[in-house]
Design a protein around this motif. Structure first.
Motif, mmCIF file in Angstrom:
data_model
loop_
_atom_site.group_PDB
_atom_site.id
_atom_site.type_symbol
_atom_site.label_atom_id
_atom_site.label_comp_id
_atom_site.label_asym_id
_atom_site.label_seq_id
_atom_site.Cartn_x
_atom_site.Cartn_y
_atom_site.Cartn_z
ATOM 1 N N THR A 270 0.834 -1.197 0.000
ATOM 2 C CA THR A 270 0.000 0.000 0.000
ATOM 3 C C THR A 270 0.877 1.258 0.000
ATOM 4 O O THR A 270 2.096 1.171 0.067
ATOM 5 N N VAL A 271 0.199 2.405 -0.032
ATOM 6 C CA VAL A 271 0.872 3.707 0.021
ATOM 7 C C VAL A 271 0.198 4.564 1.096
ATOM 8 O O VAL A 271 -1.030 4.542 1.215
ATOM 9 N N MET A 278 0.169 1.216 9.261
ATOM 10 C CA MET A 278 1.427 0.791 9.888
ATOM 11 C C MET A 278 1.187 -0.339 10.889
ATOM 12 O O MET A 278 2.008 -1.254 11.020
ATOM 13 N N GLN A 279 0.054 -0.282 11.583
ATOM 14 C CA GLN A 279 -0.276 -1.355 12.513
ATOM 15 C C GLN A 279 -0.511 -2.664 11.766
ATOM 16 O O GLN A 279 -0.063 -3.740 12.199
ATOM 17 N N LYS A 285 -0.094 -8.241 8.333
ATOM 18 C CA LYS A 285 -1.228 -8.309 7.404
ATOM 19 C C LYS A 285 -0.930 -7.555 6.107
ATOM 20 O O LYS A 285 -1.453 -7.907 5.047
ATOM 21 N N PHE A 286 -0.148 -6.488 6.206
ATOM 22 C CA PHE A 286 0.439 -5.831 5.049
ATOM 23 C C PHE A 286 1.880 -6.311 4.951
ATOM 24 O O PHE A 286 2.455 -6.789 5.927
ATOM 25 N N ASN A 287 2.487 -6.145 3.781
ATOM 26 C CA ASN A 287 3.875 -6.579 3.587
ATOM 27 C C ASN A 287 4.852 -5.437 3.307
ATOM 28 O O ASN A 287 6.048 -5.567 3.587
ATOM 29 N N PHE A 288 4.338 -4.328 2.763
ATOM 30 C CA PHE A 288 5.216 -3.204 2.417
ATOM 31 C C PHE A 288 4.374 -1.951 2.236
ATOM 32 O O PHE A 288 3.267 -2.007 1.692
ATOM 33 N N THR A 323 10.126 4.344 3.055
ATOM 34 C CA THR A 323 9.326 3.124 2.906
ATOM 35 C C THR A 323 9.435 2.311 4.188
ATOM 36 O O THR A 323 10.333 2.528 5.004
ATOM 37 N N PHE A 324 8.514 1.354 4.351
ATOM 38 C CA PHE A 324 8.496 0.551 5.578
ATOM 39 C C PHE A 324 8.262 -0.930 5.278
ATOM 40 O O PHE A 324 7.392 -1.285 4.487
ATOM 41 N N THR A 325 9.056 -1.762 5.946
ATOM 42 C CA THR A 325 8.810 -3.198 6.017
ATOM 43 C C THR A 325 8.194 -3.478 7.389
ATOM 44 O O THR A 325 8.012 -2.555 8.196
#
Length: 338
Positions: A270-271, A278-279, A285-288, A323-325
């Protein structure tokens, strides 16, 4: 004695009327037609900067954080902010800009609902000598003199960052990787640009195929509804690319209801990087997530002051983002402001 008393009373009344007329004339010069205080910019002739700002709406957590940032920054700077919520409709936004022109604000700022169809109203602002600042979203006007500057993100870059991560993540894939895409509002700059950037990036791996792409209008409800359609129409979905966190969060509900595990059975990109997104990333549940910061308020106030003063400003001012992992999200969450 009675006669003298009557004469004095008439004189007193005359004096009172004169004072009243003078006071009324002064009040008429000082107050704006909009009911604002007398210490307002162009409309009142005093020093307080008056900014007319038209927001897209309140379709997501990102947009709410963006609105709050702008309102708080205006208060901190001591500026008067005339705020309008367009509720996702271009016609509302055009009407608001015309109202700002009529009110003779010092600066107009707005986040365009869509890219096209702004030339006429922006020409009206230019003719009225009111500078315009674009925030968050761009317009496709060929005449760049219709606005002073743009402040916001590089949406093409965000899409590319999402696609580049996926190319690396799926580098070992030997067969087709089926991707579904939840687009933002049709015609909006972030939707157009994120789609473009993502497509350019995944072209590096011919196994990565977008098998379905549809607008979820940047909302959770839209994301859930469209993801339900994707799941019914496509028995094998490997990846979801959502143009914002809210649509991705709505899609989570549809994926779970379909008996699949988000983040495992379907890789989710997502963006935005708002707290709820972020949670979801921290929970696996999200990957990136590619970040898009909504905290534009302080920079907007600084630009408004400069353009009103006639100072030169850059044609484009980009926000700093990352970006976040999953592990990075866990580290960043405790101090997240939005």
């Amino acid at each position: 004695m009675a006669k003298t008393g009557i004469t004095l009373t008439r004189r007193g009344l005359g004096a009172m009327l004169a004072v009243g007329l003078l006071a009324g004339g002064l009040a008429g010069c000082g107050n704006s037609d909009t009911g604002g205080d007398s210490d307002s910019g162009s409309s009142g002739g005093n020093s307080k900067l008056v900014i007319g700002f038209s927001q897209v709406g309140a379709e997501s957590g990102w947009r709410t954080a963006n609105t709050n940032s702008i309102k708080e920054a205006a208060t901190t700077a001591g500026y008067e902010l005339k705020f309008d919520d367009a509720q996702g409709k271009q016609e509302n936004q055009i009407k608001a800009i015309r109202n700002f022109i009529q009110q003779k604000v010092d600066v107009i700022a707005f986040s365009p609902v869509v890219e096209s169809g702004w030339d006429t109203v922006l020409k009206e602002a230019k003719d009225a000598k009111i500078p315009v600042i674009l925030t968050d979203r761009a317009v496709d006007s060929a005449d760049k003199s219709l606005y002073k500057t743009f402040i916001g993100s590089d949406f093409v870059k965000e899409g590319k960052l999402a696609g580049e991560w996926l190319v690396k993540e799926k580098s070992a894939a030997t067969g087709p990787v089926n991707i579904v895409e939840l687009q933002g509002t049709t015609g909006a700059a972030p939707a157009n640009d994120r789609k473009k950037g993502f497509a350019e990036a995944i072209a590096a791996n011919p196994n990565l195929k977008v098998v379905a792409s549809q607008s979820g209008d940047f909302t959770r409800a839209g994301g859930k509804q469209v993801m339900e359609q994707f799941l019914r129409a496509n028995p094998k979905i490997d990846v979801l690319f959502a143009h914002n966190d809210d649509m991705g969060l709505g899609a989570l509900e549809a994926i779970t209801a379909a008996g699949k595990t988000p983040g495992k059975d379907i890789t989710i990109i997502t963006v935005d990087a708002v707290k709820d997104g972020m949670q979801a990333l921290a929970d696996g549940k999200f990957n990136f997530i590619a970040e898009c910061s909504p905290l534009l308020g302080p920079q907007l106030m600084d630009l408004a002051k400069k353009v009103k003063a006639g100072e030169e400003v850059p044609a484009r001012v980009e926000t700093e983002e990352t970006t976040f992992t999953q592990e990075q999200a866990k580290t960043a969450l405790p101090n997240r402001k939005y």
